[in-house]
Design a protein around this motif. Structure first.
Motif, mmCIF file in Angstrom:
data_model
loop_
_atom_site.group_PDB
_atom_site.id
_atom_site.type_symbol
_atom_site.label_atom_id
_atom_site.label_comp_id
_atom_site.label_asym_id
_atom_site.label_seq_id
_atom_site.Cartn_x
_atom_site.Cartn_y
_atom_site.Cartn_z
ATOM 1 N N ASP A 209 16.594 -12.900 2.821
ATOM 2 C CA ASP A 209 17.913 -12.449 3.040
ATOM 3 C C ASP A 209 18.774 -12.842 3.801
ATOM 4 O OD1 ASP A 209 17.637 -11.618 5.579
ATOM 5 O OD2 ASP A 209 17.399 -9.306 5.369
ATOM 6 N N GLY A 210 20.086 -12.752 3.589
ATOM 7 C CA GLY A 210 20.840 -13.352 4.267
ATOM 8 C C GLY A 210 21.546 -13.783 5.989
ATOM 9 N N LEU A 211 20.740 -12.481 6.703
ATOM 10 C CA LEU A 211 19.973 -12.449 7.909
ATOM 11 C C LEU A 211 18.869 -12.738 8.530
ATOM 12 C CD1 LEU A 211 20.929 -8.591 8.739
ATOM 13 C CD2 LEU A 211 22.261 -10.491 8.666
ATOM 14 N N GLY A 212 18.486 -13.302 7.035
ATOM 15 C CA GLY A 212 16.896 -14.605 7.861
ATOM 16 C C GLY A 212 16.012 -13.472 8.035
ATOM 17 N N GLN A 213 16.298 -12.384 7.356
ATOM 18 C CA GLN A 213 14.765 -10.905 7.493
ATOM 19 C C GLN A 213 13.456 -11.439 5.874
ATOM 20 O OE1 GLN A 213 17.237 -8.170 9.470
ATOM 21 N NE2 GLN A 213 16.963 -7.761 7.966
ATOM 22 N N PRO A 214 12.843 -11.242 6.745
ATOM 23 C CA PRO A 214 12.104 -11.765 5.509
ATOM 24 C C PRO A 214 11.255 -10.932 4.788
ATOM 25 C CG PRO A 214 10.279 -12.019 7.034
ATOM 26 C CD PRO A 214 11.764 -11.918 7.938
ATOM 27 N N HIS A 215 11.541 -10.735 3.074
ATOM 28 C CA HIS A 215 11.547 -9.873 2.330
ATOM 29 C C HIS A 215 9.973 -9.997 1.855
ATOM 30 C CE1 HIS A 215 14.944 -6.943 3.203
ATOM 31 N NE2 HIS A 215 14.810 -7.503 3.445
ATOM 32 N N ILE A 216 8.467 -9.641 1.313
ATOM 33 C CA ILE A 216 7.746 -9.448 0.810
ATOM 34 C C ILE A 216 7.371 -8.306 -0.015
ATOM 35 C CG2 ILE A 216 5.387 -10.367 0.673
ATOM 36 C CD1 ILE A 216 5.256 -10.955 3.386
ATOM 37 N N ALA A 217 7.487 -8.407 -1.323
ATOM 38 C CA ALA A 217 6.778 -7.897 -2.489
ATOM 39 C C ALA A 217 5.698 -8.368 -3.065
ATOM 40 C CB ALA A 217 8.269 -7.895 -4.088
ATOM 41 N N PHE A 218 4.428 -7.024 -2.547
ATOM 42 C CA PHE A 218 2.772 -7.413 -3.658
ATOM 43 C C PHE A 218 2.649 -5.719 -4.116
ATOM 44 C CE2 PHE A 218 3.306 -5.463 0.844
ATOM 45 C CZ PHE A 218 2.360 -4.352 1.161
ATOM 46 N N SER A 219 1.681 -6.426 -4.414
ATOM 47 C CA SER A 219 0.281 -5.522 -4.550
ATOM 48 C C SER A 219 -1.073 -4.772 -4.010
ATOM 49 C CB SER A 219 0.137 -5.330 -6.152
ATOM 50 O OG SER A 219 0.914 -5.846 -7.181
ATOM 51 N N ASP A 220 -1.367 -3.653 -4.162
ATOM 52 C CA ASP A 220 -2.411 -3.743 -3.524
ATOM 53 C C ASP A 220 -4.124 -4.144 -4.628
ATOM 54 O OD1 ASP A 220 -1.628 -2.284 -1.241
ATOM 55 O OD2 ASP A 220 -1.343 -0.362 -2.314
ATOM 56 N N HIS A 221 -4.927 -4.124 -3.792
ATOM 57 C CA HIS A 221 -6.071 -5.045 -4.621
ATOM 58 C C HIS A 221 -7.635 -3.873 -4.594
ATOM 59 C CE1 HIS A 221 -9.195 -7.816 -3.791
ATOM 60 N NE2 HIS A 221 -8.938 -7.923 -4.755
ATOM 61 N N ALA A 222 -8.175 -4.492 -5.336
ATOM 62 C CA ALA A 222 -9.021 -3.020 -5.267
ATOM 63 C C ALA A 222 -10.426 -3.944 -5.927
ATOM 64 C CB ALA A 222 -9.020 -1.701 -5.857
ATOM 65 N N SER A 223 -11.259 -3.213 -5.663
ATOM 66 C CA SER A 223 -12.695 -3.483 -6.068
ATOM 67 C C SER A 223 -13.844 -2.919 -6.260
ATOM 68 C CB SER A 223 -13.629 -4.917 -4.772
ATOM 69 O OG SER A 223 -14.630 -5.301 -4.743
ATOM 70 N N GLN A 224 -14.553 -2.756 -7.313
ATOM 71 C CA GLN A 224 -15.645 -1.872 -7.140
ATOM 72 C C GLN A 224 -17.161 -2.874 -7.742
ATOM 73 O OE1 GLN A 224 -14.898 2.080 -8.812
ATOM 74 N NE2 GLN A 224 -16.414 1.940 -10.416
ATOM 75 N N HIS A 225 -17.953 -1.755 -7.787
ATOM 76 C CA HIS A 225 -19.488 -2.647 -8.474
ATOM 77 C C HIS A 225 -20.146 -1.955 -9.188
ATOM 78 C CE1 HIS A 225 -19.487 -5.711 -4.936
ATOM 79 N NE2 HIS A 225 -19.896 -5.567 -5.374
ATOM 80 N N PHE A 226 -20.029 -2.206 -10.438
ATOM 81 C CA PHE A 226 -20.567 -2.030 -11.199
ATOM 82 C C PHE A 226 -22.592 -2.328 -11.671
ATOM 83 C CE2 PHE A 226 -16.401 -2.357 -12.247
ATOM 84 C CZ PHE A 226 -15.926 -0.725 -12.263
ATOM 85 N N SER A 273 23.203 -7.354 -1.313
ATOM 86 C CA SER A 273 23.863 -6.870 -0.126
ATOM 87 C C SER A 273 23.994 -6.088 -0.114
ATOM 88 C CB SER A 273 25.541 -8.071 -0.198
ATOM 89 O OG SER A 273 26.308 -6.823 -0.777
ATOM 90 N N ASN A 274 23.414 -4.999 -0.583
ATOM 91 C CA ASN A 274 23.124 -3.226 0.042
ATOM 92 C C ASN A 274 22.374 -2.636 -0.986
ATOM 93 O OD1 ASN A 274 24.154 -3.452 -2.915
ATOM 94 N ND2 ASN A 274 25.929 -1.743 -2.075
#
Length: 288
Positions: A209-226, A273-274
């Motif tokens: 952002d304009g203040l130099g703060q890092p933002h991260i959008a991400f997803s969760d991850h999952a695993s399953q054995h069959f 900005s907001n």
């Protein structure tokens, strides 16, 4: 004005770009990174009015193995600083180190830049042994003071290829060229399958952002054995991490449960900005 540019025509004969990302700088000039079928990281720009193409690094890969992957991937990204220098996060190779029935997948996260004129290549992160993924999904960004950051998804794996755990990592480049190493998230927020709640950080999108703060959008991850089929992996929901001062805070902005039936690809965001706007591609019913 719509401009059409055939970048493939600027490459060697019969060489094609398999994956392409593009960004515009503050002067409205375009910077393109692509991985070609000749395993080259290619950079193109029109910042000198005419399009120019250079080889930024070799080898480079976009053709990930199909084992144990949450599709689609995000293994290539580009950002540009205030001086029109390019910064690229990429993966040199996706390796299958085991010739037996199981896939011992391995990848590293690398960084390339032409900040000093000539292209240089630097490894940012790698697994601690010969089985794991550091380069499957990553996102690079440049802050208002030209600080360079990379967010990426790291998966620790057994020698058979199954995921042990996964997490969201963040790195910033120091003035001496070294990188910080921060673990942002190690567990999901209610999105887990049969192998447990120890996976997160998939497909991050990093922005400052304009203040130099890092933002991260991400997803969760999952695993399953069959039974008889091995492991399958999934990704879902949108989470948001932001660093204010020295502290990271994380919130879930779009919630999903039941990873076997609910998925989300390419979480992304736009910073205003907001307010912050989030978006992702939702998938359903992957079991069949």
């Amino acid at each position: 004005v719509l401009e059409e540019v055939n970048l493939n025509a600027l490459l060697d004969p019969y060489e094609w770009l398999d994956e392409v990302v593009v960004v515009a700088d503050r002067k409205g000039r375009f910077h393109v990174a692509g991985v070609s079928d000749a395993d080259r990281l290619v950079y193109a720009t029109d910042k000198s009015a005419q399009w120019q193409v250079e080889v930024a690094s070799k080898p480079a890969s976009a053709a990930s193995y199909n084992y144990f992957r949450c599709t689609p991937l995000r293994s290539l990204s580009i950002a540009v600083d205030s001086k029109q220098a390019a910064h690229i996060a990429f993966t040199p190779q996706f390796l299958d180190n085991d010739p037996s029935y199981y896939a011992r997948s391995y990848s590293e996260l690398h960084y390339a830049t032409n900040r000093n004129g000539a292209w240089s290549n630097q490894r940012v992160h790698r697994p601690s042994d010969d089985s794991g993924d550091s380069g499957v999904t990553s996102s690079i960004a440049v802050g208002p003071q030209d600080q360079v950051g990379i967010a990426h998804f790291f998966v620790d794996r057994y020698s058979t290829g199954s995921a042990i755990s996964s997490r969201l990592l963040f790195h910033e480049r120091r003035a001496d060229g070294s990188w910080t190493d921060e673990t942002i998230a190690t567990t999901p927020d209610g999105y887990s399958a049969g192998d447990g709640a120890k996976y997160t950080g998939f497909a991050p999108h990093l922005a400052y952002d304009g203040l130099g703060q890092p933002h991260i959008a991400f997803s969760d991850h999952a695993s399953q054995h069959f039974g008889g089929l091995g492991a399958d992996e999934f990704a879902g929901q949108i989470r948001h991490a932001v660093k204010v001062g020295n502290t990271w805070s994380i919130a879930t902005v779009y919630r999903q449960t039941d990873p076997l039936r609910n998925h989300l690809y390419f979480p992304t965001m736009a910073l205003y900005s907001n307010e912050i706007a989030f978006m992702g591609l939702r998938g359903l019913d992957k079991l069949d």
